[in-house]
Design a protein around this motif. Sequence first.
Motif, mmCIF file in Angstrom:
data_model
loop_
_atom_site.group_PDB
_atom_site.id
_atom_site.type_symbol
_atom_site.label_atom_id
_atom_site.label_comp_id
_atom_site.label_asym_id
_atom_site.label_seq_id
_atom_site.Cartn_x
_atom_site.Cartn_y
_atom_site.Cartn_z
ATOM 1 N N LEU A 21 0.882 -1.193 -0.052
ATOM 2 C CA LEU A 21 0.094 0.115 0.085
ATOM 3 C C LEU A 21 0.610 1.384 0.025
ATOM 4 N N ILE A 22 1.010 1.901 -1.320
ATOM 5 C CA ILE A 22 2.017 2.755 -1.382
ATOM 6 C C ILE A 22 1.436 4.023 -1.520
ATOM 7 N N LEU A 23 1.918 5.077 -0.615
ATOM 8 C CA LEU A 23 0.946 6.329 -0.775
ATOM 9 C C LEU A 23 1.949 7.273 -1.792
ATOM 10 N N ASN A 24 1.278 7.481 -3.053
ATOM 11 C CA ASN A 24 1.950 8.247 -4.056
ATOM 12 C C ASN A 24 1.221 9.204 -4.755
ATOM 13 N N VAL A 25 1.565 9.931 -5.786
ATOM 14 C CA VAL A 25 0.959 11.124 -6.481
ATOM 15 C C VAL A 25 -0.313 10.155 -7.368
ATOM 16 N N LYS A 26 -0.134 9.146 -7.556
ATOM 17 C CA LYS A 26 -1.152 8.345 -8.345
ATOM 18 C C LYS A 26 -2.360 8.053 -7.548
#
Length: 266
Positions: A21-26
């Motif tokens: 679960l990666i928090l990024n711009v997407k």
Amino acid sequence: MFLIQYFKRGFQFSKVFEKPLILNVKIIFYFLLLTFFSSFPLNYQIIREDGFRLDFIAQDFMDAEPNVVIPYTEISMAGVRSDEDYTFTHEGINYYVNLNNTYDETYQSPAVIMGPDNILYDNGNNQLLSQGYRGFSDLILLHSVNVGSSEDNAIIWQAFGSGVEASFGPYIVIYTMMTNVLVQLLIQSVFIIFLMLVLRLFKYGLSTYMSYKESIVFIILMMTMPSVVSILVGLIEPVFANVIYQLLVGLTIMIVMLKYGRKHYL
């Protein structure tokens, strides 16, 4: 495309924890898109009702009535007809009937300038040009306020104020839609923070657990299904769409955590 992947993952409750679960711009963009979708039911109602009344003109004529003598003036969807150009001031706004361009260079802002085909609103910083006189669905004989009773005059002035404001319908629709989306974005952001704190309660008794950033991603993904349902509900009854959405987000997160989350983080 990442949007399709996030959308599918939002329905795959049993597999939501299998990938990082990666928090990024997407994922932030996906959250903004979900917010727009969850705003759709109310925006749909706004479009159907030509926006919500902003009261930037109409309320002035509900609160008080101008004490002026009006030359012969007819106002309808076809436009305005008057024996002469004239002006009056009410609640700090200058009103001009400007059929002969008398006030083109001399009007003072804030002003409502009623020309042959449309109405110009100038607040001193910005200008709005109406699409005709669409707000005047009924004929108004504005000069009748010279001889009418106070009750009749109040009705006429209120119809005048509402008609002027309603003639700017497209601007009102855009403004209220943008306001609704921004309000929803603020509400959803606060809602995510609240749910993120609630998720920490599931941590007790587990050897490992998701970080705060992972919690945000998880919550955003779990907003997918409620967003779709809220759109369907909104098409039937927009008033309940947001309530259903908030309820489903909370229930979805709780059920997924109890059924799949605790097993994954044992």
